[in-house]
Design an enzyme around this catalytic site. Structure first.
Site, PDB file in Angstrom:
ATOM      1  N   ASP A  73       0.836  -1.205   0.000  1.00 38.54           N
ATOM      2  CA  ASP A  73       0.000   0.000   0.000  1.00 38.54           C
ATOM      3  C   ASP A  73       0.871   1.255   0.000  1.00 38.54           C
ATOM      4  O   ASP A  73       2.027   1.207   0.428  1.00 38.54           O
ATOM      5  CB  ASP A  73      -0.890   0.035   1.248  1.00 38.54           C
ATOM      6  CG  ASP A  73      -1.907  -1.085   1.241  1.00 38.54           C
ATOM      7  OD1 ASP A  73      -2.186  -1.625   0.162  1.00 38.54           O
ATOM      8  OD2 ASP A  73      -2.423  -1.402   2.329  1.00 38.54           O
TER       9      ASP A  73
HETATM   10  N1  URA Z   1      -1.460  -5.941   3.722  1.00 34.61           N
HETATM   11  C1  URA Z   1      -1.918  -4.671   3.669  1.00 34.61           C
HETATM   12  O1  URA Z   1      -2.957  -4.358   4.221  1.00 34.61           O
HETATM   13  N2  URA Z   1      -1.204  -3.777   2.962  1.00 34.61           N
HETATM   14  C2  URA Z   1      -0.051  -4.086   2.344  1.00 34.61           C
HETATM   15  O2  URA Z   1       0.550  -3.206   1.733  1.00 34.61           O
HETATM   16  C3  URA Z   1       0.422  -5.389   2.407  1.00 34.61           C
HETATM   17  C4  URA Z   1      -0.309  -6.313   3.112  1.00 34.61           C
END
Ligand code: URA
Length: 242
Positions: A102
């Protein structure tokens, strides 16, 4: 490598374009005219086009990036993307990130131009472990750790059993280590949300055999030949669904 691919990767045109060159008889291998685009070029063979030697295309490349927070894991986006760190790398336009972190997450990101390996590493069948350091607001109770092993129903499908342990308890937050064997959209955040906890920090520290190690945010390095070998073995040895 197939002759048409060899020429395309050497930058002489698209697969279709270079096929035409081969069919027209403009290409030789070790001095012999070859008109078969599927001809297998072996290491050390000399390929020419119109009598000019064609340099051997380089093999796939593998980089490990410490993705900082604030960057989008994508090759194109209105916001800054992780590809900005690779601006000075030759043929950067071929590189892409393997999987997603993310925008507000950080840590280990594999960047490559090896589409086949990327596809395998991301396939849930191979159960490639991804290890995250997760900070959540508040005190996370020990008994809730079991939920990760049991799995969560997200989008109507149960997640694969994950591993979870508490690393540190702070005044206002808890630091955990979570190991996933698949990568679903916002998976960690959604798992914690289902338990009533908000994720305030998320960092990936391991992906299969790769470790983030001492890289700093925004730094990247090439994988060593041993790391590449181990990555390939990750998906070779787990080919049977468990
Ligand atoms: N889980 C999440 O919520 N975000 C990420 O970037 C990776 C795993």
């Amino acid at each position: 490598m197939r002759l048409d691919r060899f020429l395309a990767e050497a930058g002489l045109g698209s697969r279709r374009e270079v096929k035409k060159l081969i069919l027209k008889g403009r290409v030789t291998v070790n001095g012999r005219r070859v008109r078969d685009p599927a001809y297998r070029v072996r290491p050390g063979e000399e390929v020419t086009l119109d009598g000019e030697p064609v340099p051997t295309p380089q093999g796939p490349r593998y980089f490990l990036l410490y993705k900082p927070r604030g960057y989008v894991t994508s090759t194109r986006d209105p916001h800054p993307t992780v590809m900005e760190f690779f601006r000075d790398v030759p043929r950067a336009e071929r590189l892409f990130p393997v999987g997603r972190l993310d925008r507000d997450a950080e840590g280990l990101l594999l960047v490559t131009d090896d589409g086949e390996l990327a596809h395998r590493l991301l396939h849930p069948r191979y159960r490639v472990p991804r290890v995250y350091r997760v900070r959540v607001r508040g005190e996370f109770p020990e008994e809730k750790l079991r939920a990760f092993e049991e799995g969560f129903v997200l989008d109507g499908r149960r997640t694969l059993p994950a591993r979870a342990r508490i690393l540190e308890r702070g005044e206002e937050d808890t630091l955990l280590e979570i190991t996933l064997f698949e990568g679903r959209h916002h998976q960690i955040k959604r798992m914690f949300r289902a338990l009533g906890f908000e994720v305030i920090g998320l960092k990936r520290v391991r992906f299969g055999p790769l470790e983030l190690g001492h890289l700093r945010p925004g730094e990247f390095r090439k994988l060593s030949p041993e790391e590449i070998q181990r990555l390939k073995l990750t998906t070779a040895s787990a080919r049977r669904p468990r």
